[in-house]
Design an enzyme around this catalytic site. Structure first.
Site, mmCIF file in Angstrom:
data_model
loop_
_atom_site.group_PDB
_atom_site.id
_atom_site.type_symbol
_atom_site.label_atom_id
_atom_site.label_comp_id
_atom_site.label_asym_id
_atom_site.label_seq_id
_atom_site.Cartn_x
_atom_site.Cartn_y
_atom_site.Cartn_z
ATOM 1 N N ASP A 58 -4.300 91.352 20.396
ATOM 2 C CA ASP A 58 -4.819 90.882 19.117
ATOM 3 C C ASP A 58 -3.845 91.372 18.055
ATOM 4 O OD1 ASP A 58 -6.423 89.764 17.212
ATOM 5 O OD2 ASP A 58 -8.021 91.262 17.333
ATOM 6 N N SER A 137 5.613 78.084 7.436
ATOM 7 C CA SER A 137 5.077 76.734 7.321
ATOM 8 C C SER A 137 5.777 76.128 6.119
ATOM 9 C CB SER A 137 3.567 76.774 7.078
ATOM 10 O OG SER A 137 3.090 75.539 6.576
ATOM 11 N N TYR A 151 -4.019 80.168 2.634
ATOM 12 C CA TYR A 151 -3.125 79.976 3.783
ATOM 13 C C TYR A 151 -1.672 79.959 3.334
ATOM 14 C CZ TYR A 151 -0.534 77.684 7.506
ATOM 15 O OH TYR A 151 0.405 77.380 8.457
ATOM 16 N N LYS A 155 1.781 82.539 4.110
ATOM 17 C CA LYS A 155 3.093 82.097 4.576
ATOM 18 C C LYS A 155 4.190 82.390 3.553
ATOM 19 C CE LYS A 155 1.688 80.714 8.571
ATOM 20 N NZ LYS A 155 2.106 81.464 9.781
#
Length: 281
Positions: A58, A137, A151, A155
């Site tokens: 993890d 991304s 999100y 990134k």
């Protein structure tokens, strides 16, 4: 291709990570693949052998990461290429996402990658060779997508520390590449891989439209082939001077160019005001 190289890939039980691990093994490379669910790796790729080890890990748990790196070194004797791929998309506007939802996204996408780097860097540094791929991304370069601010911010953080990492590792002959992928046809936007807000606010119409577009229209129709992405990664890993910034996909290039053009235009329009702050002005 130097198939003696050992690849360490996080988030490898599905999506781009799975495609990468499977194709590398098919080409004869050695692979350590991690996932929160070891059995999922075994089901998709197979059990441990001389070229492959599935590892339950993890990424936000530093002890898990430390143990996984040690297991890889013990099995293969080294690590050559690290791919920080584990991550997920958290949809939701800034107002509607809870503190917990935000922290969870940062724990996986940012702190998870930092855990891997921290534990792997010492080995790469000592052997004076290696390559670290941090998967951001296109949303780590351009963030004007309603409902994707958190999100994208994770990134953007990956982009920021990767630029510094590239400078820090340069003198040890370790390459660092920040990858900005566009949309690849994986299960990244499928249920279980993407999180939607627990308490959505109906008034955010643009965010809901963007959310539905990703879940219903873009999902399954992404323009990029993950199989071809693997060949790109292999090519980059074999370059003598690979780029620090790498945009992957025509859509990634499109969005990046839009932002670059916008910034250049804005800077020029406001140059006099923007440069008026010096003592000699």
């Amino acid at each position: 291709m130097d198939t003696k190289k050992v690849w360490f890939i996080t988030g490898a039980s599905k999506g781009l990570g799975l495609t990468l691990a499977a194709k590398l093994l098919a080409k004869g490379f050695k692979v350590a693949a991690t996932s929160r669910n070891k059995q999922a790796l075994i089901n998709e790729i197979g059990g441990e052998n001389e070229n492959f080890i599935p590892i339950e890990m993890d990424v936000p748990e530093n002890k898990d990461v430390e143990k996984a790196i040690e297991t890889t070194i013990r099995h293969f004797g080294r690590i050559d290429i690290v791919v920080n791929n584990a991550g997920y998309s958290q949809i939701g506007t800034i107002e509607e996402l809870s503190e917990e939802e935000v922290k969870n996204n940062f724990n996986v996408n940012v702190f998870g990658s930092l855990n891997v780097i921290r534990n792997a860097a010492q080995h790469l540094r000592k052997q004076k060779s290696g390559h670290i791929f941090n998967i951001a991304s296109i949303g780590g370069f351009i963030g004007n997508f309603a409902g994707f601010g958190i999100y994208c911010s994770t990134k953007f953080a990956v982009a920021g520390f990767t630029e510094a990492l590239a400078e820090e590792m340069k003198s040890f002959n370790v390459n660092t590449t920040l990858v900005y992928p566009g949309y690849f046809r994986t299960n990244f936007l499928s249920k279980g891989s993407v999180q939607t807000p627990s308490n959505p606010i109906a008034e955010y119409k643009a965010a809901r439209e963007m959310e539905q577009a990703h879940l219903n229209d873009i999902n399954g129709n992404q323009p990029n082939d993950p199989e071809k992405a693997v060949d790109v990664f292999i090519t980059l890993s074999e370059q003598k001077n690979p780029p620090v910034h790498f945009f992957m996909g025509e859509d990634a290039y499109h969005y990046a160019n839009l932002k670059i053009e916008t910034i250049q235009k804005t800077m020029e329009e406001h140059k006099i005001l923007g440069t008026s702050t010096g003592f000699n002005r």
